[in-house]
Design a protein around this motif. Structure first.
Motif: not given
Length: 458
Positions: A170-173, A167-168, A147-155, A362-363
């Motif tokens: 792309p969202v910060r941009k 946030s990710t 799947p094409v999804v955005e990488p998400v990094e937890t705290t 995104g790992k």
């Protein structure tokens, strides 16, 4: 004393990275391994840890700058070797003398590694946690795709000077393009994550959510009345372009096609999903195709080899690191499953699921992206029947899986509606003769058309 931190070798064989953002400012006091910047390489977005404890004296590069490895990016004022403390640093370094400032033996050189702690002799990995974001609903045909999804990094669990909104990239941009402060936006994603929809809703541009991704990107970079958008060639796109040009103009590609009735394979998948052996394991047509490739390679090992130009040798691998092409928001990546040929079907299915999960989160690491020996690309998820895949550099072959379609097909002397799939095999004609490529493709097709044929091949 003043210490310069030069952009480290991130262990990917790359020569440059882009500074996405600074997490510190001039005069800030930082601790050893505290995240000071976020940089983007050709393969990953990486949080850069501080190699020193001290005070930030100068930031040599601005966000958006593309910096060569080895160039200084930040200067620190650190304690002298005799134990003295750095200066006050704009009045924000008070209390630094309470924490010894150790000068590391060497700077970090691998993605996700921090500075070397004195006496350890090796870098220490900083803990990172990731959580996937649920993607859009998939059709049955799309189940086999990564799947094409955005990488998400937890705290991260480590303590930071100040917690920034989660946030990710792309969202910060997007928030930056819209001139918004993420600290004012309430996140509705997992664990309070700020999503694209949160940003759009806050800015009053929720209608943009219905715009295709390419259209949103173009709109973000184009002003009213502009007739074109120019995007710098960086990161994954730059790396992919260079690799594809090298492959296309170095290895003489040949491509063959084979259309097969895969109805028996789909029926087998349905039965396997009911088996206790595969309980909790995701099974897709890609699972069987991967196993078919591994079996066919035993009979045609030339497709699992590499051309060594420097030593004028053909290197035939006695193991298989199976690459799976994955489309991500940052571009194409091809992580591979190490020693896939040694895995049984349940283990292979689990490895494919973990590879997809890693790509979503995104790992994917540089180690996961290097050392592949043969690859598979699933273009069927986009509704495409066949294509001419370009070889992953250094590999002898790549198999393309087309869309599974219900079509009239000859079956037991009559015409019937069957599930049909087209296979596309590209190979390096320096390493693989037409006969070898054809026999390999025929074997893969035979296994998918009648899985029981495996008994005649092993």
């Amino acid at each position: 004393m003043i210490k310069e931190f030069r952009l480290p070798d991130l262990g990917e064989g790359l020569t440059e990275s882009e500074i996405l953002s600074w997490k510190v400012g001039v005069g800030d006091t930082v601790t050893l391994n505290q995240v000071i910047a976020e940089v983007e390489t050709a393969k990953a977005v990486v949080e850069l840890p501080s190699p020193f404890a001290g005070v930030i004296k100068e930031l040599h590069e601005q966000p958006g700058s593309v910096v060569e490895v080895g160039k200084p990016i930040v200067s620190f004022e650190v304690a002298d070797d005799d134990g003295g403390s750095p200066s006050e640093g704009n009045g924000r370094s008070a209390g630094l003398g309470e924490q010894p400032a150790e000068t590391p033996k060497r700077e970090p050189n691998l993605v996700g590694y921090g500075a070397v702690v004195e006496g350890s002799g090796r870098p220490t990995r900083r803990a990172r946690n990731f959580a996937p974001v649920a993607g859009p609903a998939k059709t049955k045909q799309a189940e086999s795709a990564v799947p094409v999804v955005e990488p998400v990094e937890t705290t991260p669990v480590e303590t930071r000077p100040a917690e920034r909104p989660r946030s990710t990239p792309p969202v910060r941009k997007l928030a930056k393009d819209l001139g918004l402060d993420l600290a004012q936006i309430r996140g509705t994603g997992p664990g309070g994550l700020i999503t694209r929809e949160d940003v759009q809703g806050f800015s009053g541009h929720a209608e943009e959510a219905a715009t295709p991704m390419a259209g949103r990107a173009a709109a973000a970079g184009a002003g009213a009345g502009e007739r074109e958008t120019r995007t710098p060639i960086r990161g994954v796109r730059k790396h992919t372009a260079a690799a594809m040009v090298q492959s296309a103009f170095t290895a003489p590609h040949a491509t063959e096609f084979l259309t097969v009735d895969v109805t028996p394979s789909l029926e087998l998948l349905a039965k396997l999903k009911e088996s206790r052996v595969f309980a909790g394991i995701k099974l897709t047509p890609l699972t069987l195709a991967a196993k078919a490739v591994l079996i066919a390679l035993r009979r045609q090992p030339a497709l699992n080899s590499r051309w060594d130009e420097e030593n004028q040798e053909i290197v035939t691998f006695h193991y298989v690191n199976l690459g799976i092409a994955a489309a991500t928001p940052r571009g194409l990546t091809v992580p591979n499953i190490k020693d896939a040929g040694a895995l049984q079907l349940p283990e292979l299915a689990q490895a494919l699921a973990e590879l997809a999960e890693t790509a979503r989160a995104g790992k994917t690491t540089p180690a996961d992206l290097s050392g592949g020996t043969i690859s598979i690309t699933n273009i069927g998820v986009f509704g495409i029947d066949a294509g001419t895949p370009i070889l992953n550099p250094g590999e002898a072959a790549i198999l393309g899986l087309g869309a599974v379609r219900t079509m009239p097909w000859e079956y037991r002397g009559e015409v019937a509606l069957r599930q049909v799939l087209t296979l596309s095999l590209s190979f390096d004609h320096r390493l693989v003769d037409g006969e070898q490529g054809s026999r390999f493709l025929a074997d893969v097709g035979a296994i998918l058309a009648e899985p029981g044929m495996v008994l005649t091949m092993v």
